[in-house]
Motif scaffolding. Structure first.
Motif, PDB file in Angstrom:
ATOM      1  N   LEU A  19       0.832  -1.202   0.000  1.00  0.00           N
ATOM      2  CA  LEU A  19       0.000   0.000   0.000  1.00  0.00           C
ATOM      3  C   LEU A  19       0.869   1.255   0.000  1.00  0.00           C
ATOM      4  O   LEU A  19       0.639   2.190  -0.780  1.00  0.00           O
ATOM      5  CB  LEU A  19      -0.931  -0.025   1.222  1.00  0.00           C
ATOM      6  CG  LEU A  19      -1.812   1.199   1.434  1.00  0.00           C
ATOM      7  CD1 LEU A  19      -2.740   1.427   0.243  1.00  0.00           C
ATOM      8  CD2 LEU A  19      -2.647   1.041   2.717  1.00  0.00           C
ATOM      9  N   LEU A  20       1.879   1.277   0.868  1.00  0.00           N
ATOM     10  CA  LEU A  20       2.746   2.456   0.940  1.00  0.00           C
ATOM     11  C   LEU A  20       3.498   2.639  -0.380  1.00  0.00           C
ATOM     12  O   LEU A  20       3.645   3.763  -0.868  1.00  0.00           O
ATOM     13  CB  LEU A  20       3.725   2.341   2.116  1.00  0.00           C
ATOM     14  CG  LEU A  20       3.074   2.426   3.505  1.00  0.00           C
ATOM     15  CD1 LEU A  20       4.115   2.234   4.596  1.00  0.00           C
ATOM     16  CD2 LEU A  20       2.358   3.767   3.697  1.00  0.00           C
ATOM     17  N   ASP A  21       3.951   1.534  -0.965  1.00  0.00           N
ATOM     18  CA  ASP A  21       4.672   1.625  -2.238  1.00  0.00           C
ATOM     19  C   ASP A  21       3.758   2.130  -3.345  1.00  0.00           C
ATOM     20  O   ASP A  21       4.137   2.999  -4.129  1.00  0.00           O
ATOM     21  CB  ASP A  21       5.247   0.256  -2.631  1.00  0.00           C
ATOM     22  CG  ASP A  21       6.601   0.027  -1.988  1.00  0.00           C
ATOM     23  OD1 ASP A  21       7.166   1.004  -1.452  1.00  0.00           O
ATOM     24  OD2 ASP A  21       7.084  -1.120  -2.015  1.00  0.00           O
ATOM     25  N   GLU A 172      -7.837   0.057  -5.193  1.00  0.00           N
ATOM     26  CA  GLU A 172      -8.997   0.579  -4.454  1.00  0.00           C
ATOM     27  C   GLU A 172      -8.599   0.970  -3.037  1.00  0.00           C
ATOM     28  O   GLU A 172      -9.080   1.955  -2.487  1.00  0.00           O
ATOM     29  CB  GLU A 172     -10.115  -0.478  -4.411  1.00  0.00           C
ATOM     30  CG  GLU A 172     -10.785  -0.644  -5.760  1.00  0.00           C
ATOM     31  CD  GLU A 172     -11.896  -1.681  -5.735  1.00  0.00           C
ATOM     32  OE1 GLU A 172     -12.315  -2.117  -4.627  1.00  0.00           O
ATOM     33  OE2 GLU A 172     -12.342  -2.061  -6.839  1.00  0.00           O
ATOM     34  N   THR A 173      -7.724   0.168  -2.442  1.00  0.00           N
ATOM     35  CA  THR A 173      -7.265   0.485  -1.084  1.00  0.00           C
ATOM     36  C   THR A 173      -6.460   1.786  -1.102  1.00  0.00           C
ATOM     37  O   THR A 173      -6.606   2.621  -0.215  1.00  0.00           O
ATOM     38  CB  THR A 173      -6.398  -0.667  -0.539  1.00  0.00           C
ATOM     39  OG1 THR A 173      -7.050  -1.911  -0.826  1.00  0.00           O
ATOM     40  CG2 THR A 173      -6.210  -0.539   0.968  1.00  0.00           C
ATOM     41  N   VAL A 174      -5.622   1.950  -2.130  1.00  0.00           N
ATOM     42  CA  VAL A 174      -4.841   3.180  -2.269  1.00  0.00           C
ATOM     43  C   VAL A 174      -5.783   4.378  -2.352  1.00  0.00           C
ATOM     44  O   VAL A 174      -5.604   5.377  -1.649  1.00  0.00           O
ATOM     45  CB  VAL A 174      -3.950   3.132  -3.547  1.00  0.00           C
ATOM     46  CG1 VAL A 174      -3.338   4.493  -3.840  1.00  0.00           C
ATOM     47  CG2 VAL A 174      -2.861   2.079  -3.402  1.00  0.00           C
ATOM     48  N   ALA A 175      -6.819   4.258  -3.174  1.00  0.00           N
ATOM     49  CA  ALA A 175      -7.758   5.379  -3.363  1.00  0.00           C
ATOM     50  C   ALA A 175      -8.445   5.728  -2.049  1.00  0.00           C
ATOM     51  O   ALA A 175      -8.615   6.913  -1.729  1.00  0.00           O
ATOM     52  CB  ALA A 175      -8.784   5.017  -4.433  1.00  0.00           C
ATOM     53  N   ARG A 176      -8.807   4.716  -1.259  1.00  0.00           N
ATOM     54  CA  ARG A 176      -9.499   4.992   0.013  1.00  0.00           C
ATOM     55  C   ARG A 176      -8.543   5.626   1.024  1.00  0.00           C
ATOM     56  O   ARG A 176      -8.937   6.509   1.786  1.00  0.00           O
ATOM     57  CB  ARG A 176     -10.146   3.713   0.565  1.00  0.00           C
ATOM     58  CG  ARG A 176     -11.510   3.462  -0.098  1.00  0.00           C
ATOM     59  CD  ARG A 176     -12.214   2.258   0.462  1.00  0.00           C
ATOM     60  NE  ARG A 176     -11.703   1.054  -0.169  1.00  0.00           N
ATOM     61  CZ  ARG A 176     -11.260  -0.016   0.467  1.00  0.00           C
ATOM     62  NH1 ARG A 176     -11.277  -0.064   1.771  1.00  0.00           N
ATOM     63  NH2 ARG A 176     -10.812  -1.052  -0.193  1.00  0.00           N
ATOM     64  N   LEU A 177      -7.295   5.192   1.025  1.00  0.00           N
ATOM     65  CA  LEU A 177      -6.311   5.806   1.940  1.00  0.00           C
ATOM     66  C   LEU A 177      -6.115   7.290   1.580  1.00  0.00           C
ATOM     67  O   LEU A 177      -6.144   8.159   2.454  1.00  0.00           O
ATOM     68  CB  LEU A 177      -4.963   5.070   1.852  1.00  0.00           C
ATOM     69  CG  LEU A 177      -3.823   5.726   2.633  1.00  0.00           C
ATOM     70  CD1 LEU A 177      -4.077   5.650   4.145  1.00  0.00           C
ATOM     71  CD2 LEU A 177      -2.472   5.080   2.307  1.00  0.00           C
ATOM     72  N   LEU A 178      -5.934   7.568   0.291  1.00  0.00           N
ATOM     73  CA  LEU A 178      -5.691   8.948  -0.130  1.00  0.00           C
ATOM     74  C   LEU A 178      -6.901   9.824   0.168  1.00  0.00           C
ATOM     75  O   LEU A 178      -6.761  10.959   0.633  1.00  0.00           O
ATOM     76  CB  LEU A 178      -5.339   8.987  -1.626  1.00  0.00           C
ATOM     77  CG  LEU A 178      -3.996   8.323  -1.966  1.00  0.00           C
ATOM     78  CD1 LEU A 178      -3.820   8.210  -3.477  1.00  0.00           C
ATOM     79  CD2 LEU A 178      -2.820   9.087  -1.368  1.00  0.00           C
ATOM     80  N   HIS A 180      -9.046   9.435   2.539  1.00  0.00           N
ATOM     81  CA  HIS A 180      -9.085   9.658   3.992  1.00  0.00           C
ATOM     82  C   HIS A 180      -8.093  10.746   4.395  1.00  0.00           C
ATOM     83  O   HIS A 180      -8.420  11.635   5.193  1.00  0.00           O
ATOM     84  CB  HIS A 180      -8.749   8.354   4.716  1.00  0.00           C
ATOM     85  CG  HIS A 180      -8.569   8.513   6.199  1.00  0.00           C
ATOM     86  ND1 HIS A 180      -9.626   8.676   7.058  1.00  0.00           N
ATOM     87  CD2 HIS A 180      -7.446   8.572   6.963  1.00  0.00           C
ATOM     88  CE1 HIS A 180      -9.161   8.814   8.299  1.00  0.00           C
ATOM     89  NE2 HIS A 180      -7.850   8.748   8.262  1.00  0.00           N
ATOM     90  N   LEU A 181      -6.899  10.692   3.829  1.00  0.00           N
ATOM     91  CA  LEU A 181      -5.868  11.654   4.224  1.00  0.00           C
ATOM     92  C   LEU A 181      -6.170  13.062   3.715  1.00  0.00           C
ATOM     93  O   LEU A 181      -5.795  14.042   4.351  1.00  0.00           O
ATOM     94  CB  LEU A 181      -4.491  11.207   3.701  1.00  0.00           C
ATOM     95  CG  LEU A 181      -3.960   9.909   4.304  1.00  0.00           C
ATOM     96  CD1 LEU A 181      -2.602   9.562   3.712  1.00  0.00           C
ATOM     97  CD2 LEU A 181      -3.847  10.021   5.828  1.00  0.00           C
ATOM     98  N   HIS A 182      -6.854  13.145   2.598  1.00  0.00           N
ATOM     99  CA  HIS A 182      -7.083  14.463   2.000  1.00  0.00           C
ATOM    100  C   HIS A 182      -8.417  15.067   2.380  1.00  0.00           C
ATOM    101  O   HIS A 182      -8.709  16.182   1.983  1.00  0.00           O
ATOM    102  CB  HIS A 182      -6.954  14.373   0.473  1.00  0.00           C
ATOM    103  CG  HIS A 182      -5.585  13.911   0.050  1.00  0.00           C
ATOM    104  ND1 HIS A 182      -5.346  13.205  -1.088  1.00  0.00           N
ATOM    105  CD2 HIS A 182      -4.385  14.054   0.675  1.00  0.00           C
ATOM    106  CE1 HIS A 182      -4.055  12.928  -1.169  1.00  0.00           C
ATOM    107  NE2 HIS A 182      -3.450  13.430  -0.112  1.00  0.00           N
ATOM    108  N   GLN A 183      -9.232  14.338   3.131  1.00  0.00           N
ATOM    109  CA  GLN A 183     -10.560  14.887   3.449  1.00  0.00           C
ATOM    110  C   GLN A 183     -10.462  15.970   4.518  1.00  0.00           C
ATOM    111  O   GLN A 183      -9.510  15.992   5.281  1.00  0.00           O
ATOM    112  CB  GLN A 183     -11.524  13.790   3.890  1.00  0.00           C
ATOM    113  CG  GLN A 183     -11.311  13.295   5.306  1.00  0.00           C
ATOM    114  CD  GLN A 183     -12.086  12.008   5.592  1.00  0.00           C
ATOM    115  OE1 GLN A 183     -12.759  11.458   4.722  1.00  0.00           O
ATOM    116  NE2 GLN A 183     -11.992  11.523   6.816  1.00  0.00           N
TER     117      GLN A 183
END
Ligand code: ADP
Ligand code: PRP
Length: 183
Positions: A19-21, A172-178, A180-183
């Motif tokens: 995920l981090l990569d 999809e996991t990447v999109a959800r992490l981003l 969350h961080l940008h909201q």
């Protein structure tokens, strides 16, 4: 303003490194920093952007205060370099591939840390660990047993944590992490 410390946890094989990569480029474009772990395993078996050191080197680094956080798990020592404090002070968000077992201590040092918990169904997890091919089948079973021990803890975890299921496609996991961080 100080940046946020995002402490990513989840069972071995749940996809923390992946995920981090996969999110690295987009995260760094937004000014976030990803901590490079120091690990006492061989460079060949590191399989990620981590720094491999001997046990003696790790101990020396620890004594010299090189780590903001450090812990022991899976028969290995893990360290998070001190530079993250500078990044946080400079206002960068910092993402750390963390340890569930070290969460309480990490919170003592960073009371504001935000937890992101990755989850994956146990059978999917076994298949991914075996397919990754880094550990022996016995080591895979030990990681799955460690996962089971943490399962109940996760249920009563921090209500503010972000629970991310990574049983589906990584993108999809990447999109959800981003998101969350940008909201
Ligand atoms: N969403 C996904 N779908 C399929 N395979 C994945 C996914 N996420 C991770 N993997 C694979 O699962 C294995 C374990 O992932 P890894 O990132 O090493 O986990 P961790 O860092 O949490 O131990 C790797 O082989 C990786 O390629
Ligand atoms: O307390 P736990 O949550 O079980 O975590 C133990 C360690 O396992 C993970 O590292 P690593 O990526 O080296 O191991 P893995 O690839 O087997 O998950 C994680 O980053 C911790 O350092």
């Amino acid at each position: 303003m100080a940046g946020r410390l995002i402490y990513l946890i989840g069972p071995s094989g749940s996809g923390k490194d992946s995920l981090l990569d996969a999110a690295r480029e987009q995260l760094t474009a937004k000014g976030a920093c990803i901590a490079r772990r120091v690990i006492t395993r061989s460079a060949e078996a590191t399989g990620e952007a981590a720094m491999a050191v001997s046990a003696a080197q790790f101990e020396q680094m620890r004594e010299e205060g090189a780590f903001a956080l450090h812990w022991q798990a899976n028969g290995l020592q893990y360290g998070i370099p001190r530079i993250i404090d500078q990044w946080l002070e400079q206002g960068h968000d910092v993402l750390v591939n963390g340890s569930r077992g070290h969460l309480a201590q990490a919170r003592l040092r960073y009371p504001q840390l935000q937890v992101v918990l990755l989850s994956v169904a146990q059978d999917v997890l076994r298949q991914r660990l075996l397919a990754r091919g880094r550990e022996t089948p016995e080591e895979v079973e030990a990681r799955l047993a460690r996962n089971a021990r943490f399962a109940s803890e996760a249920r009563e975890a921090d209500p503010r944590l972000l629970l991310l299921d990574n049983s589906g496609p990584l993108a999809e996991t990447v999109a959800r992490l981003l998101a969350h961080l940008h909201q």
